[in-house]
Design a protein around this motif. Structure first.
Motif, PDB file in Angstrom:
ATOM      1  N   CYS A  45      -5.910  10.119   3.709  1.00 24.16           N
ATOM      2  CA  CYS A  45      -6.735   9.664   2.590  1.00 24.16           C
ATOM      3  C   CYS A  45      -7.430   8.348   2.900  1.00 24.16           C
ATOM      4  O   CYS A  45      -6.837   7.461   3.512  1.00 24.16           O
ATOM      5  N   ASP A  46      -8.679   8.255   2.432  1.00 26.04           N
ATOM      6  CA  ASP A  46      -9.401   6.999   2.609  1.00 26.04           C
ATOM      7  C   ASP A  46      -9.405   6.151   1.337  1.00 26.04           C
ATOM      8  O   ASP A  46     -10.085   5.144   1.263  1.00 26.04           O
ATOM      9  N   CYS A  47      -8.638   6.556   0.342  1.00 23.01           N
ATOM     10  CA  CYS A  47      -8.564   5.813  -0.911  1.00 23.01           C
ATOM     11  C   CYS A  47      -7.199   5.129  -1.027  1.00 23.01           C
ATOM     12  O   CYS A  47      -6.249   5.521  -0.354  1.00 23.01           O
ATOM     13  N   PRO A  48      -7.091   4.122  -1.895  1.00 24.11           N
ATOM     14  CA  PRO A  48      -5.788   3.499  -2.118  1.00 24.11           C
ATOM     15  C   PRO A  48      -4.842   4.463  -2.839  1.00 24.11           C
ATOM     16  O   PRO A  48      -5.283   5.305  -3.626  1.00 24.11           O
ATOM     17  N   ILE A  49      -3.558   4.327  -2.548  1.00 21.09           N
ATOM     18  CA  ILE A  49      -2.525   5.206  -3.104  1.00 21.09           C
ATOM     19  C   ILE A  49      -1.385   4.333  -3.631  1.00 21.09           C
ATOM     20  O   ILE A  49      -0.911   3.443  -2.924  1.00 21.09           O
ATOM     21  N   VAL A  50      -0.956   4.629  -4.854  1.00 14.85           N
ATOM     22  CA  VAL A  50       0.194   3.934  -5.422  1.00 14.85           C
ATOM     23  C   VAL A  50       1.285   4.967  -5.692  1.00 14.85           C
ATOM     24  O   VAL A  50       1.063   5.954  -6.392  1.00 14.85           O
ATOM     25  N   GLU A  51       2.439   4.742  -5.104  1.00  7.86           N
ATOM     26  CA  GLU A  51       3.610   5.587  -5.338  1.00  7.86           C
ATOM     27  C   GLU A  51       4.360   5.039  -6.542  1.00  7.86           C
ATOM     28  O   GLU A  51       4.617   3.833  -6.624  1.00  7.86           O
ATOM     29  N   LEU A  98       9.936   8.875   1.997  1.00  2.00           N
ATOM     30  CA  LEU A  98       9.040   9.041   3.146  1.00  2.00           C
ATOM     31  C   LEU A  98       7.633   8.582   2.818  1.00  2.00           C
ATOM     32  O   LEU A  98       6.915   8.063   3.679  1.00  2.00           O
ATOM     33  N   MET A  99       7.203   8.786   1.587  1.00  2.00           N
ATOM     34  CA  MET A  99       5.818   8.529   1.182  1.00  2.00           C
ATOM     35  C   MET A  99       5.441   7.063   1.286  1.00  2.00           C
ATOM     36  O   MET A  99       4.273   6.727   1.470  1.00  2.00           O
ATOM     37  N   SER A 100       6.413   6.185   1.177  1.00  2.00           N
ATOM     38  CA  SER A 100       6.131   4.751   1.190  1.00  2.00           C
ATOM     39  C   SER A 100       5.410   4.312   2.460  1.00  2.00           C
ATOM     40  O   SER A 100       4.677   3.317   2.447  1.00  2.00           O
ATOM     41  N   ALA A 101       5.551   5.059   3.542  1.00  2.00           N
ATOM     42  CA  ALA A 101       4.886   4.718   4.799  1.00  2.00           C
ATOM     43  C   ALA A 101       3.373   4.927   4.730  1.00  2.00           C
ATOM     44  O   ALA A 101       2.643   4.403   5.568  1.00  2.00           O
ATOM     45  N   ALA A 102       2.895   5.666   3.729  1.00  2.00           N
ATOM     46  CA  ALA A 102       1.465   5.989   3.649  1.00  2.00           C
ATOM     47  C   ALA A 102       0.764   5.375   2.440  1.00  2.00           C
ATOM     48  O   ALA A 102      -0.432   5.568   2.280  1.00  2.00           O
ATOM     49  N   VAL A 103       1.485   4.658   1.606  1.00  2.00           N
ATOM     50  CA  VAL A 103       0.884   4.196   0.359  1.00  2.00           C
ATOM     51  C   VAL A 103       0.480   2.728   0.431  1.00  2.00           C
ATOM     52  O   VAL A 103       0.992   1.959   1.243  1.00  2.00           O
ATOM     53  N   THR A 104      -0.434   2.371  -0.455  1.00  2.01           N
ATOM     54  CA  THR A 104      -0.897   0.995  -0.570  1.00  2.01           C
ATOM     55  C   THR A 104       0.162   0.131  -1.243  1.00  2.01           C
ATOM     56  O   THR A 104       0.374  -1.016  -0.855  1.00  2.01           O
ATOM     57  N   GLY A 105       0.806   0.689  -2.262  1.00  2.00           N
ATOM     58  CA  GLY A 105       1.805  -0.048  -3.011  1.00  2.00           C
ATOM     59  C   GLY A 105       2.799   0.884  -3.668  1.00  2.00           C
ATOM     60  O   GLY A 105       2.586   2.094  -3.724  1.00  2.00           O
ATOM     61  N   LEU A 106       3.881   0.305  -4.166  1.00  6.62           N
ATOM     62  CA  LEU A 106       4.986   1.061  -4.736  1.00  6.62           C
ATOM     63  C   LEU A 106       5.421   0.403  -6.043  1.00  6.62           C
ATOM     64  O   LEU A 106       5.619  -0.815  -6.084  1.00  6.62           O
TER      65      LEU A 106
END
Length: 147
Positions: A94-100, A118-126
């Motif tokens: 993804c080229d957009c920001p991601i918040v888990e 696992l997802m935390s490795a790919a997200v902008t923030g949590l």
């Protein structure tokens, strides 16, 4: 001109929010969360795509839709957090920001494995442990980031 789009994606068993383990997840339903997110997105001038699935391939399809051009993704991967490597791979594209988002604090749960998403490795923030309000904060963050 089309409004920018935010995706809010929810993983397995979240359709039972409000009745499933209310001592952990509270009594707010997924429909309530959608209403809160939609109000936040509308106020900021964004369209909202809100989905829930128990099927990994469906989640991946929505991430692929959002991959290019979406204003951002809010994702509560639920149990996909711990075994959803294909979802992780999709998020990395993804080229957009991601918040888990997690309703409960995954770092304070009895089961130690819950703290290792696992997802935390790919997200902008949590955001974890702020209940349903975490979703609203995530939508607000993404909307403000794109203004």
């Amino acid at each position: 001109m089309a409004k920018p789009v935010l995706f809010v994606l929810n993983g397995p068993n979240l359709e039972f929010l409000g009745e499933r383990e209310p001592e952990v997840y509270g009594t707010t339903t997924l429909a309530d969360i959608e209403t809160m997110c939609r109000a936040e997105a509308d106020a900021a001038g964004f369209d909202l795509r809100f989905h829930q699935t128990n099927a990994e391939h469906e989640m991946i399809g929505w991430i692929h839709e959002a991959r290019k051009g979406a204003a951002g993704i809010v994702i509560n991967p639920a149990a996909f957090s711990y075994a959803g490597y294909p979802i992780l791979d999709a998020l990395k594209m993804c080229d957009c920001p991601i918040v888990e988002v997690h309703i409960s604090n995954i770092h304070r749960r009895e089961e130690a494995w819950r703290a290792n998403s696992l997802m935390s490795a790919a997200v902008t923030g949590l955001i974890t442990g702020l209940g349903p309000q975490g979703y609203v904060l995530a939508v607000r963050y993404l909307a403000e980031r794109k203004r």
